[in-house]
Design an enzyme around this catalytic site. Structure first.
Site, PDB file in Angstrom:
ATOM      1  CD  GLU A  38      -2.752   1.256   2.449  1.00  0.00           C
ATOM      2  OE1 GLU A  38      -2.744   0.340   3.284  1.00  0.00           O
ATOM      3  OE2 GLU A  38      -3.457   2.276   2.539  1.00  0.00           O
ATOM      4  NE  ARG A 264       2.882  -8.360  10.576  1.00  0.00           N
ATOM      5  CZ  ARG A 264       2.917  -7.198   9.899  1.00  0.00           C
ATOM      6  NH1 ARG A 264       3.897  -6.360  10.067  1.00  0.00           N
ATOM      7  NH2 ARG A 264       1.969  -6.877   9.075  1.00  0.00           N
ATOM      8  CE  LYS A 274       3.073   0.129   4.871  1.00  0.00           C
ATOM      9  NZ  LYS A 274       2.466  -0.038   3.547  1.00  0.00           N
TER      10      LYS A 274
HETATM   11  P1  ATP Z   1       2.738  -2.225   8.097  1.00  0.00           P
HETATM   12  O1  ATP Z   1       1.993  -3.067   9.072  1.00  0.00           O
HETATM   13  O2  ATP Z   1       4.177  -2.111   8.371  1.00  0.00           O
HETATM   14  O3  ATP Z   1       2.118  -0.905   7.851  1.00  0.00           O
HETATM   15  P2  ATP Z   1       1.454  -3.451   5.914  1.00  0.00           P
HETATM   16  O4  ATP Z   1       1.255  -4.912   5.978  1.00  0.00           O
HETATM   17  O5  ATP Z   1       0.284  -2.590   6.190  1.00  0.00           O
HETATM   18  O6  ATP Z   1       2.704  -3.052   6.776  1.00  0.00           O
HETATM   19  P3  ATP Z   1       1.575  -3.381   3.079  1.00  0.00           P
HETATM   20  O7  ATP Z   1       2.024  -2.273   2.222  1.00  0.00           O
HETATM   21  O8  ATP Z   1       0.143  -3.747   3.073  1.00  0.00           O
HETATM   22  O9  ATP Z   1       2.036  -3.000   4.545  1.00  0.00           O
HETATM   23  O10 ATP Z   1       2.480  -4.661   2.855  1.00  0.00           O
HETATM   24  C1  ATP Z   1       2.838  -5.159   1.607  1.00  0.00           C
HETATM   25  C2  ATP Z   1       3.214  -6.601   1.760  1.00  0.00           C
HETATM   26  O11 ATP Z   1       4.310  -6.732   2.663  1.00  0.00           O
HETATM   27  C3  ATP Z   1       2.071  -7.397   2.328  1.00  0.00           C
HETATM   28  O12 ATP Z   1       1.947  -8.586   1.580  1.00  0.00           O
HETATM   29  C4  ATP Z   1       2.481  -7.675   3.740  1.00  0.00           C
HETATM   30  O13 ATP Z   1       1.970  -8.896   4.181  1.00  0.00           O
HETATM   31  C5  ATP Z   1       4.003  -7.682   3.651  1.00  0.00           C
HETATM   32  N1  ATP Z   1       4.585  -7.292   4.931  1.00  0.00           N
HETATM   33  C6  ATP Z   1       4.354  -6.165   5.634  1.00  0.00           C
HETATM   34  N2  ATP Z   1       5.027  -6.179   6.799  1.00  0.00           N
HETATM   35  C7  ATP Z   1       5.726  -7.343   6.838  1.00  0.00           C
HETATM   36  C8  ATP Z   1       6.605  -7.953   7.785  1.00  0.00           C
HETATM   37  N3  ATP Z   1       6.913  -7.359   8.926  1.00  0.00           N
HETATM   38  N4  ATP Z   1       7.126  -9.153   7.479  1.00  0.00           N
HETATM   39  C9  ATP Z   1       6.824  -9.762   6.319  1.00  0.00           C
HETATM   40  N5  ATP Z   1       5.998  -9.249   5.391  1.00  0.00           N
HETATM   41  C10 ATP Z   1       5.443  -8.056   5.636  1.00  0.00           C
HETATM   42 MG    MG Z   2      -1.517  -3.298   4.769  1.00  0.00          MG
END
Ligand code: ATP
Ligand code: MG
Length: 569
Positions: A38, A264, A274
């Site tokens: 995102e 994760r 983020k």
């Molecule tokens: P955050 O929780 O840090 O804001 P998010 O999951 O909302 O992260 P996205 O932009 O939706 O951020 O993530 C893109 C991809 O990266 C998704 O498939 C998510 O599952 C993966 N991802 C995000 N954080 C992690 C993590 N800590 N370890 C592994 N994969 C991750």
């Molecule tokens: Mg997300």
């Protein structure tokens, strides 16, 4: 660029699933993954894990991996992030070729799918407020209550949904909900919201839309439209999988991808959300998303972490179903291990102390040949100038040393790297402050390149620079951004209370050897005895600024050694 052999990783449960799928002919033997960020912030090391996994699987199975922006929330998303994310994925070494997609590209199709659900009596327009929806949702032990709008006719729903799209209703007054089961033990299946009204400008679609699809609806359909085979996401989405499948099973989608969840990445001394990283940026607690103390890919790049080391780290931590926390020291270990093999050695004095060699001619300059990397003969050699006036590290001298101090002291000797053994004969002090400003030393001009006789106690080799040739520089030393292993652990307040107040130390007045005049931000250097350093891309040509990427001391080696000792005993 990454090649297939570089991506050969040990097996894991996801590969086992894919192998079984391929053996059974599922997906026709295809492997097509996607990385779906995102664009609401910069990518962090957790995303690196997901990128390495998704692009890595595609490489290993001769498949494809798409980059798809999940841009369904216009109020939080920005073009700056879209661009930064692409730069970061490329820098990590991966390529999506022509497969750059946006969920917003599918808004029209997603809207048609919603109409399809409405016609089939599987979705309805609901006039409850978000608060009312929440209240009627029930709990884990109690079923939810059905919305009074659930029985609207398909015609009425079509009409209202069209009017939602046309902008007739203000934000939050209506939603489109799936008609599934308010008694489902899975809360995600209790008539989840599919569309909400949001009169907000989108960075790609402008004001074309004032209704936006929810993630749980947009995601499976985007995957299906791209004919993704394995849709890999983190564990929080396990409970959403029935909804993911429901969307695919109830619509005429061109493909049925399968969702697979993994744990994760969590890392000690690191926040990995983020939203929290954005707060550090917005509140000025760090210098920006690319501050070298940030766990962002942009921050790590600016700090000097090589992409190879990050990929290696992601490979080592592997992929599992069970959440765990990785030691930050392992990441540093991977960085150090790579740099030890690849970084040329140079000499830089961070806190200089002047040395005058009283027996060395004033005008004389010798150029000594020095190897660039003892770990890599192909790295060649360079010439370093030696003269009567030098600088060594303040730390390497004590006027009144304790017993085990083997560095320089009055009457004591040390070796200067690539050069002579010197002896300190006396010091000069600033008459007003009493501070030592200069060491008076003698060089043993026979001692270069020879083994030191056992009779002579020279235990330490010091780095140095020639005063007349050294280049002034600034050096930034970084410590952990947080003081606690788990930054979220607070008695009151929040994670920011655990910020390390001394995570950045700026040293000006450093002196580096002249070869570093040509330092490039594509090269990383080992400053002998001080660690690995990287030219900050913001340096001006007149005053280079070096970021310390990582120190010399490998705390991970120590940790893993201790672990082995414990196991053995
Ligand atoms: P955050 O929780 O840090 O804001 P998010 O999951 O909302 O992260 P996205 O932009 O939706 O951020 O993530 C893109 C991809 O990266 C998704 O498939 C998510 O599952 C993966 N991802 C995000 N954080 C992690 C993590 N800590 N370890 C592994 N994969 C991750
Ligand atoms: Mg997300």
């Amino acid at each position: 660029m990454m090649t297939k052999s570089m991506a050969e990783m040990p097996s894991n449960f996801i590969r086992d699933i894919i192998d079984a799928d391929n053996a059974g002919g599922k997906h026709g033997g295809r492997v097509h993954t996607r990385f779906p960020p995102e664009p609401n912030g910069y990518l962090h090391i957790g995303h690196a894990k997901s990128i390495c996994l998704n692009f890595g699987l595609a490489l290993q199975y001769d498949g494809l991996c798409n980059l798809r922006f999940d841009d369904t929330n216009p109020t939080k998303e920005e073009v700056e992030y879209v661009e930064a994310i692409q730069e970061d994925v490329r820098w990590l070494g991966f390529d999506w070729d022509d497969r750059l997609f946006y969920a917003s590209d599918y808004f029209e199709q997603l809207y048609r799918f919603a109409e399809e659900l409405i016609s089939a009596g599987k979705a309805y327009v609901c006039d409850l407020t978000a608060e009312e929806v929440r209240q009627m949702r029930g709990t884990l032990t109690e079923s939810g209550r059905e919305s009074p709008y659930r029985r609207r006719s398909a015609e009425e729903n079509q009409d209202l949904f069209q009017r939602m799209k046309a902008g007739e209703f203000p934000d939050g007054t209506r939603t489109l909900r799936a008609k599934i089961d308010m008694a489902s033990p899975n809360l995600n299946m209790r008539d989840p919201v599919l569309y909400r009204i949001l009169h907000a400008e989108h960075h790609r679609t402008g004001d074309t839309w004032c209704i936006y699809p929810m993630y749980d609806y947009a995601h499976p359909l985007s995957d299906a439209l791209e004919r993704i085979t394995h849709s890999i996401c983190t564990l929080e989405f396990e409970d959403h999988r029935p909804l993911y499948d429901w969307c695919l099973d109830n619509l005429s989608v061109p493909y049925k991808p399968q969702q697979i969840e993994f744990a994760r990445l969590n890392m000690t001394y690191t926040v990995m959300s983020k939203r929290k990283l954005l707060r550090l940026v917005q509140e000025g607690l760090v210098g920006g998303w690319d501050d070298p103390r940030m766990p962002t890919i942009a921050g790590m790049r600016r700090r000097g972490y090589p992409p190879e080391a990050i990929r290696n780290f992601c490979e080592r931590i592997g992929v599992a179903k069970v959440p765990s926390t990785v030691d930050f020291a392992l990441l540093e270990h991977c960085v150090r291990e790579y740099l030890n093999r690849h970084a040329p050695r140079v000499m830089a004095v961070l806190e200089p102390l002047r040395v005058v060699l009283t027996n060395y001619p004033e005008e004389k300059i010798e150029w000594f040949e020095a190897e660039n990397n003892p770990e890599d003969a192909s790295a060649g050699t360079r010439l370093i100038p030696f003269s009567r006036e030098l600088y060594i590290e303040q730390d390497d001298f004590q006027e009144d040393p304790p017993k085990k101090f083997f560095r320089l002291a009055p009457g004591k000797e040390v070796r200067l790297k690539h050069a002579y053994i010197i002896r300190c004969d006396g010091v000069r002090k600033d008459p007003s402050s009493g501070q030592i400003i200069e060491l008076r030393c003698t060089a043993d001009l026979e001692s270069r390149g020879i083994d030191i006789p056992a009779s002579r106690s020279v235990k330490v080799t010091c780095h140095w620079v020639s005063a007349a040739h050294a280049v002034p520089a600034q050096v930034r030393l970084y410590e952990k951004l947080f003081l606690k292993e788990n930054p979220e652990e607070v008695e009151s307040g929040d994670f920011k209370d655990n910020l390390n107040p001394s995570s950045l130390k700026v040293l000006s007045g450093c002196l580096v050897e002249p070869s570093l005049q040509k330092a490039k931000p594509t090269e990383r250097y080992q400053f002998m005895r001080q660690g690995y350093f990287y030219l900050d891309p913001g340096s001006s040509p007149g005053l280079p600024v070096f970021n310390r990427t990582v120190g010399m001391k490998d705390t991970w080696a120590k940790i893993s050694q201790q672990a082995t000792t414990i196991k053995q005993s």
